[in-house]
Design an enzyme around this catalytic site. Structure first.
Site, mmCIF file in Angstrom:
data_model
loop_
_atom_site.group_PDB
_atom_site.id
_atom_site.type_symbol
_atom_site.label_atom_id
_atom_site.label_comp_id
_atom_site.label_asym_id
_atom_site.label_seq_id
_atom_site.Cartn_x
_atom_site.Cartn_y
_atom_site.Cartn_z
ATOM 1 N N GLN A 233 1.139 -1.095 -0.263
ATOM 2 C CA GLN A 233 0.312 -0.236 0.487
ATOM 3 C C GLN A 233 0.871 1.146 -0.024
ATOM 4 O OE1 GLN A 233 -2.823 -2.155 2.854
ATOM 5 N NE2 GLN A 233 -3.416 0.013 2.929
ATOM 6 N N ARG A 380 -8.486 -0.648 8.389
ATOM 7 C CA ARG A 380 -9.777 -0.753 7.277
ATOM 8 C C ARG A 380 -9.968 0.794 8.016
ATOM 9 N NH1 ARG A 380 -13.592 -1.880 3.260
ATOM 10 N NH2 ARG A 380 -14.400 -0.412 1.939
ATOM 11 N N CYS A 381 -8.353 1.802 8.580
ATOM 12 C CA CYS A 381 -9.333 2.677 9.409
ATOM 13 C C CYS A 381 -8.037 3.489 9.290
ATOM 14 C CB CYS A 381 -10.004 2.214 10.886
ATOM 15 S SG CYS A 381 -8.555 1.890 12.184
ATOM 16 N N GLU A 750 -13.324 5.123 5.392
ATOM 17 C CA GLU A 750 -13.088 3.935 5.825
ATOM 18 C C GLU A 750 -13.980 4.687 7.117
ATOM 19 O OE1 GLU A 750 -9.259 5.664 6.418
ATOM 20 O OE2 GLU A 750 -8.225 3.062 5.810
#
Ligand code: FES
Ligand code: FES
Lengths: 798, 158
Positions: A233, A380-381, A750
């Site tokens: 990522q 996912r945050c 997110e």
């Protein structure tokens, strides 16, 4: 429709649900994921892992493995030592063993790396590596990590009073971090009419994207070039780290993140498997592939959460909050490899005052080592935001219960009001924009909140168990201003480079990288709107460090706030040059021109105009005197602030009192992410985030036994909702643009994860509270645990 | 390890190869035969990203040995489009945003392809059950379900 509208529509720009550019290859099996990469002469690596959570390595015997035909090499820490590569730096200022050096500190830790002709021989070879261990006492429960007699997780740090993130007070202590006005907060608690205190756990989970982590490393011995295909990522920062580790100049290292099968935070870090493949390729002079299997993924590469929190609120008896205090014990596992901006050991946890106007607050976080897999990444945050939102959203319900107030009413009472923005929070953030009451009101009306509460009461009278959960969250995303955020000293800017070709098509490259978010589609929409060229003619590329400008990558919802802003800025630089060229072509002054969808036209004389396409052509043959030819621009955008997306969520659950099975009857999610670039993609992102939130709240967990054995690391045990369990999602939105973002966008992917977890948990807790449950019920709310509560409360009777 | 000669039809083409008896079909399709459309997500039969069609039935190709496909007829996502024309399930997934990272997509498409032959006019409930062997991490399933409904309509209109 006016011709202007038609022209605008033809651009397929911002606001349009444009179909995705990346889909044709994916639906025809033509994606190019890391495991699809096959290079001539490529070998395959397999990691030998520890069966123990804590043990001394007495000996490693590779002979039998090396004797197996097709095995090329077996690497251990001893082999990496001369290269200085048996340890590597982590993003958090600690070090992490690449291959276990004298001892293992968690189960499944990397001990050796076998390189063979193919995956089957590699696995056979790994089985033949004989490792003799001597077991050591373990530290599993973080609450006992700092006991006087606790086993020492990290011998390499003994005697060191810091591990990269400030001073520490025990061998298993990593850091202490606090924020806020402690004294003022204490005083507010002392004088408060009402106080509540509650312990709660954000349990250990794993982001587990469907594609596991992996890489193909290829070292060209003749040229001295290193190419690595990697599920990353953040490919640019990976390249920097490879250079720092290997000494190969950054210009000779090429990291390519091709198509990525989901990331969700799991693919931010740099894992030992990557380093082993890179070293093996250098040593053997051949490409080496390493792809982890699912068990390895769930067991080793970066868990999330494991935050043990105690929240406290002080309020007056009418429910007006006076202060918040939070104490956290953070289990980081055996190495401090959490992926936060380097200076933020607890990430952005200080967003824990949430959407509420809380005058004073104080948060204190201690990080500890345990004999468990290392990590603490953001699943996912944005950095530790799920944890922060969970504590405040649960606490406000706890307070509501204590004073007998409705959870919606207490939220309305404490919201930061629209006119208070930009809002200075007690823990130091400047919230950019928001309208919380409007969002909650819209949701309550859409679901008939009062009707639901009535129904709940009626059901209760009949002995049926229904719960209603609310969550009105504020996120902090888009890291970040480089004065506040860096990774290993590199500021967290992001970048875009746009090049317009003579015939009016364009190519643009960004420092971010899509893992399913559809960047090829949405970035082109931004450029289309800014430059008046059809998004169909704009090619987007990311992920190749040889071609893309340096950027910090995609995580923490930073693509739109940071990369998107860089894209707007670069496009506007091009438009300014285009204006000059247009003025030259039309023989008027620049000031006489105005921008009109896809052209510059002369004010007051709209027939005199030059379209962007005409200008692009002229940029290569007819520019004003003294101007450089060409039409391109680069922008490195360092945001002035974070963005603060928010939302109001509501869940309705029905609990079967005999089995503990929970049915999610409704889930209504209203998101406000500012300007919406592609509504179709936003909705898809929200659906996906809600489902991941559902998974975490209702079942996902990485449980350990007292010996440090991981008890569930396959999809048999680790809960992934199928279509059968997954609820139906109802979506809604409001639009409150960010005032500091050049197009007002905030980032969205997110929010649904962050917001839905407390929402589900509040619904379950609400269901039990009405029957007099006195204590908070921890996640995951799977049927067994819900059933246990039913049993404890005696509710599973007729 | 001694190798066994196998032959089967892959997307309409006769293929033959030498495999070890222990080799899984998914590995042979991807690594020997170069058709990388079908993916690997777990190798334990849970995720469905390796779903192919074998002799007219959906199959998780990490669940069988390649030798078991000997003499069989295998279709993967690469074989869905016919003479340059996309299959209705492919069109529908694209139209309804039924994919994000695309990693589950080949398996989803292959299962939908077979499922809609088993049940050409499914209810939403039937879709949820019939597709439950295929996991997706990105989409929250809602648009996948919609895609399958749209594909069913497209197929019926043909
Ligand atoms: S890889 Fe075959 S089911 Fe997961
Ligand atoms: S689209 Fe990513 S797993 Fe389904």
């Amino acid at each position: 429709m006016s011709t202007e509208d038609t022209r605008e529509e033809e651009l397929k720009g911002v606001g349009c649900s444009r179909k995705r550019k990346e889909d044709p290859r994916f639906i025809q099996g033509k994606g190019n994921y890391v495991d699809d990469v096959k290079l001539p002469g490529m070998l395959v690596g397999k990691v030998v892992r520890s069966p123990y959570a804590h043990a001394k390595i007495v000996s490693i015997n590779k002979e039998a493995a090396l004797a197996l035909p097709g095995v090329h090499a077996v690497l251990t820490a001893e082999d990496l030592k001369p290269l200085g590569l048996h340890w590597m730096p982590t993003l958090a200022g600690d070090v992490c063993a690449v291959l276990a050096d004298e001892k293992v500190s968690f189960q499944y830790q990397e001990v050796a790396f076998v390189i063979a002709d193919n995956r089957y021989i590699a696995v056979d070879g790994a089985d033949l590596v004989e490792v003799e261990y001597e077991e050591l006492p373990v530290v599993v429960d973080p609450h006992h990590a700092m006991d006087a007699d606790a086993a020492i997780v990290r011998d390499d740090l003994v005697g060191k009073d810091e591990a990269g993130q400030g001073s520490r007070k025990h061998n298993n202590h990593i850091f202490n971090w606090d924020v806020g006005d402690k004294d003022a907060t204490d005083r507010a608690f002392e004088s408060a009419e009402v106080t509540v205190k509650q312990k709660m756990i954000n349990h250990r989970v794993h982001a587990s994207p469907l594609e596991t982590c992996g890489c193909v490393a290829s070292f060209d011995k003749v040229k001295g070039d290193m190419t690595v295909y990697m599920t990353s990522q953040a490919p640019h920062i990976v390249r920097t780290v490879i250079t720092l580790l290997s000494g190969i100049p950054e210009s000779k290292v090429r990291v390519i993140a091709p198509d990525i099968g989901g990331g969700f935070g799991n693919k931010v870090g740099i894992y030992p498997g990557y380093v082993c493949a890179i070293v093996a390729s250098i040593v053997l002079g051949r490409p080496v592939k390493w792809i982890e299997d699912r068990i390895e993924n769930l067991s080793t590469t970066a868990f999330a959460r494991d935050y043990h929190m105690e929240g406290e609120l002080a309020a007056d008896k009418d429910g007006k909050i006076k202060a918040l205090r939070v104490n956290v014990l953070a289990d980081h596992g055996a190495f401090n490899t959490h992926a936060q901006p380097t200076k933020w050991p607890a990430g952005l946890f200080s967003i824990c005052t949430g959407s509420y106007d809380i005058p004073v607050a104080y948060a204190n976080v201690d990080g500890v080592f345990t004999n468990k897999a290392p990590g603490g990444v953001s699943y996912r945050c944005s950095f530790r935001v799920t944890e922060a939102v969970y504590v405040v959203e649960r606490m406000i319900d706890v307070l509501a219960q204590k004073i007998g107030m409705d959870p919606a009413e207490i939220r309305m009472k404490n919201f930061i009001q629209p006119e208070q923005f930009p809002y200075q929070s007690a823990l130091g953030w400047e919230y950019d924009s928001g309208n919380y009451p409007a969002a909650l009101k819209k949701v309550m009306e859409a679901v008939d909140y009062e009707g639901l509460r009535k129904e709940q009461a009626e059901k209760k009278a009949r002995g049926e168990i229904m719960g209603i959960g609310l969550c009105t969250f504020t996120e902090i995303v888009g890291a970040g201003p480089s004065k506040a955020c860096d990774i290993l000293g590199v500021g967290m800017f992001d970048s875009a480079e746009i090049r317009i070709h003579p015939t009016g098509s364009a190519i643009a490259r960004m420092g971010t990288i899509s893992q399913g978010q559809g960047h090829e589609t949405t970035y082109a929409q931004i450029i289309a709107t800014e430059l008046g060229l059809s998004s169909d003619d704009i090619q987007i590329e990311e992920g190749d460090t040889d071609t893309a400008p340096y950027g910090l990558g995609t995580y923490g919802s930073r693509t739109t706030p940071v990369g998107g802003a860089a894209t707007v800025k670069a496009a506007r630089k091009i438009r300014e040059k285009a204006r000059k060229i247009a003025a030259h072509l039309l023989e008027v002054s620049e000031n006489d021109l105005e921008w009109d969808v896809d052209q510059f036209r002369v004010v007051g004389s709209p027939d005199q105009a030059k379209s962007m396409k005409e200008i692009a052509w002229a940029a290569y043959n007819n520019v004003p005197d003294g101007m450089e030819m060409g039409l391109e621009a680069v922008d490195y955008y360092d945001p002035p602030n974070f963005t603060f997306p928010f939302g109001a969520y509501l869940a309705v659950v029905d609990i079967d009192k005999f089995t503990g099975v929970t049915t999610i009857r409704r889930f209504y999610a209203l998101d406000d992410c500012g300007t919406r670039i592609n509504p179709m993609i936003i909705e898809g992102q929200v659906h996906g985030g809600l489902n991941e939130g559902y998974a975490v709240a209702m079942g996902q967990e990485l449980p350990y036994d007292t010996e440090g054995n991981l008890l569930g690391n396959t999809f048999m045990d680790y809960f992934w909702p199928t279509m059968v369990e997954t609820p139906k999602w109802e979506l809604d939105y409001t639009v409150t643009p960010s005032p500091h973002h050049p197009m007002g966008a905030k980032g969205v992917a997110e929010s649904p994860h962050v917001g839905s977890i407390p929402c589900f948990s509040n619904a379950i807790n609400d269901a039990f509270m009405q029957f007099g449950a006195e204590k908070h019920i921890d996640m995951p709310h799977n049927a067994f645990r819900v059933w246990k509560t039913l049993q404890e409360m005696g509710l599973n009777k007729d | 390890m001694a190798k066994t000669h196998i032959q089967f039809t892959l997307n309409g083409q006769a293929v033959e190869t030498l495999v070890e008896p222990r080799e899984l079909l998914i590995h042979v399709i991807r690594e020997q035969l170069g058709q990388t459309g079908s993916h690997i997500g777990c190798e334990t039969s849970h995720c469905g990203v390796c779903t192919v069609d074998l002799n007219g039935a959906s199959l998780k190709s990490c669940t069988v040995l390649a030798v078991q496909a000997n003499g069989g007829d295998v279709t993967t996502v690469e074989g869905l489009a016919q003479s340059g024309e996309l299959h209705a399930v492919q069109e529908a997934f694209m139209q309804e945003h039924g994919l994000q990272c695309g990693f589950c997509t080949p398996g989803m498409l292959m299962r939908s392809y077979r499922f809609l032959q088993e049940n050409p006019n499914p209810t939403e409930e039937e879709i949820r059950v019939g597709m439950s062997g295929n996991l997706c991490r990105c989409t929250g399933y809602q648009n996948i379900i919609k895609s399958i409904q749209v594909a069913a309509q497209k197929l019926q209109a043909k």
